[in-house]
Write an enzyme that holds these catalytic residues in place. Structure first.
Site, mmCIF file in Angstrom:
data_model
loop_
_atom_site.group_PDB
_atom_site.id
_atom_site.type_symbol
_atom_site.label_atom_id
_atom_site.label_comp_id
_atom_site.label_asym_id
_atom_site.label_seq_id
_atom_site.Cartn_x
_atom_site.Cartn_y
_atom_site.Cartn_z
ATOM 1 C CG ASP A 1 -6.198 9.864 -1.001
ATOM 2 O OD1 ASP A 1 -6.874 8.818 -0.950
ATOM 3 O OD2 ASP A 1 -6.206 10.730 -0.102
ATOM 4 C CE LYS B 1 -8.895 13.458 -0.405
ATOM 5 N NZ LYS B 1 -9.326 13.294 0.973
HETATM 6 O O1 C5P Z 1 -0.996 5.458 0.676
HETATM 7 P P1 C5P Z 1 -0.554 6.567 1.563
HETATM 8 O O2 C5P Z 1 0.957 6.630 1.658
HETATM 9 O O3 C5P Z 1 -1.145 7.889 1.232
HETATM 10 O O4 C5P Z 1 -1.081 6.206 3.010
HETATM 11 C C1 C5P Z 1 -0.596 6.811 4.190
HETATM 12 C C2 C5P Z 1 -0.907 5.892 5.352
HETATM 13 O O5 C5P Z 1 -2.305 5.810 5.557
HETATM 14 C C3 C5P Z 1 -0.449 4.468 5.149
HETATM 15 O O6 C5P Z 1 0.861 4.273 5.605
HETATM 16 C C4 C5P Z 1 -1.432 3.679 5.980
HETATM 17 O O7 C5P Z 1 -1.042 3.720 7.333
HETATM 18 C C5 C5P Z 1 -2.704 4.491 5.872
HETATM 19 N N1 C5P Z 1 -3.643 3.999 4.852
HETATM 20 C C6 C5P Z 1 -4.314 2.796 5.065
HETATM 21 N N2 C5P Z 1 -5.209 2.336 4.131
HETATM 22 C C7 C5P Z 1 -5.474 3.042 3.019
HETATM 23 C C8 C5P Z 1 -4.810 4.273 2.790
HETATM 24 C C9 C5P Z 1 -3.896 4.715 3.722
HETATM 25 O O8 C5P Z 1 -4.105 2.143 6.085
HETATM 26 N N3 C5P Z 1 -6.371 2.599 2.129
#
Ligand code: C5P
Length: 263
Positions: A138, A13
């Site tokens: 995501d 993406k």
């Molecule tokens: O959700 P995911 O595990 O992919 O996110 C990785 C990191 O990115 C999270 O631990 C957070 O620090 C940050 N993040 C965030 N806000 C989001 C998506 C991700 O702060 N909407």
């Protein structure tokens, strides 16, 4: 029970603009971004082999991917939540999407595992979306695919019309960026929402990203931007010949350059 082999494709993406609109109480950030899938794929082969209950394993193998893998976690979550015991699950991933590149490869692999297991043993669609969000911000978008406005953590999706026919050149320079670090930069220096461009591009300000953007724009891209928390830069071209020339030029310097189309 007989062994089952399933196949899935996981597209990359790009983020056509990415803005952070606020910090949340749960530590995540509220986003506003348009995501679009492009024709660069990982391909997955999922093998389910019967075993004794209590002896289930969930593993994944892919070149360049070590340790805990989101695709294997997706399989475990799906099987456990649906009480599908008595299966060992192994996932082989033929990796084409660069890792930690802002192209959502890991999330797309996990979403592809959920999608294909859901075809094999269907579960409620909203519960499936819940599993996706448990795996990562995501993953719900990747489960949906196409072109979507993504808000909230990334899971509040509004489907949009597909992109007009165009060519998308992706260039991943050899720079390592962690998503967590990118969000930390924002926390240190919160910038007001502006609803254009990619906020991480300004916060991280990576010289090679600026260079690639210039090359893409100079080669006729109507738009060039960093994707996600980088470092991949994409260029949108209406003209096929210009896209191919830009692809050849950039690939000579950056081996991880790809010529794709929206899917
Ligand atoms: O959700 P995911 O595990 O992919 O996110 C990785 C990191 O990115 C999270 O631990 C957070 O620090 C940050 N993040 C965030 N806000 C989001 C998506 C991700 O702060 N909407």
């Amino acid at each position: 029970m007989k062994a089952v082999t399933l196949h899935a494709k996981a597209p990359a993406k790009i983020n056509l603009g990415l803005d952070i609109v606020g910090k949340r109480d749960d530590g995540y950030h509220d986003l506003r971004t348009i995501m679009a899938s492009v024709s660069l794929y990982d391909t997955l082969t999922i093998t389910l082999t019967p075993c004794e209950t209590g002896e289930e394993t969930f593993t994944a193998s892919a070149e360049g991917v070590e340790g805990d893998n989101l695709a294997a976690r997706a399989a475990r979550l799906f099987m456990q939540r649906n009480d599908l015991t008595g299966w060992r699950v192994h996932i082989h991933i033929d990796k084409r999407i660069p890792i930690s590149a802002g192209l959502g490869g890991g999330s797309s692999d996990a979403a592809a595992v959920l999608r294909i297991l859901h075809e094999w043993r269907p579960m409620a669609q909203n519960a499936l979306a819940g599993l996706a969000l448990e795996l990562g911000s995501d993953v719900p978008y990747c489960l949906h695919g196409g072109t979507c406005l993504a808000e909230g953590r990334g899971e509040v999706l509004t489907p949009l019309a597909p992109l007009a026919d165009c060519w998308v050149v992706l260039v991943t320079p050899p720079v390592s960026i962690s998503t967590v670090e990118a969000f930390r930069r924002y926390d240190e220096k919160a910038v007001p929402p502006r609803l254009e461009g990619n906020v991480f591009e300004d916060l991280l300000s990576i010289p090679v990203v600026a260079e690639i953007k210039q090359t893409l724009t100079g080669a006729g891209a109507s738009n060039a931007m960093m994707s996600g928390s980088g470092p991949t830069v994409f260029g949108i071209f209406e003209d096929e010949n210009r896209a191919k020339t830009a692809f050849d030029t950039l690939r000579a310097e950056f081996p991880k350059t790809f010529l794709t189309k929206p899917v």
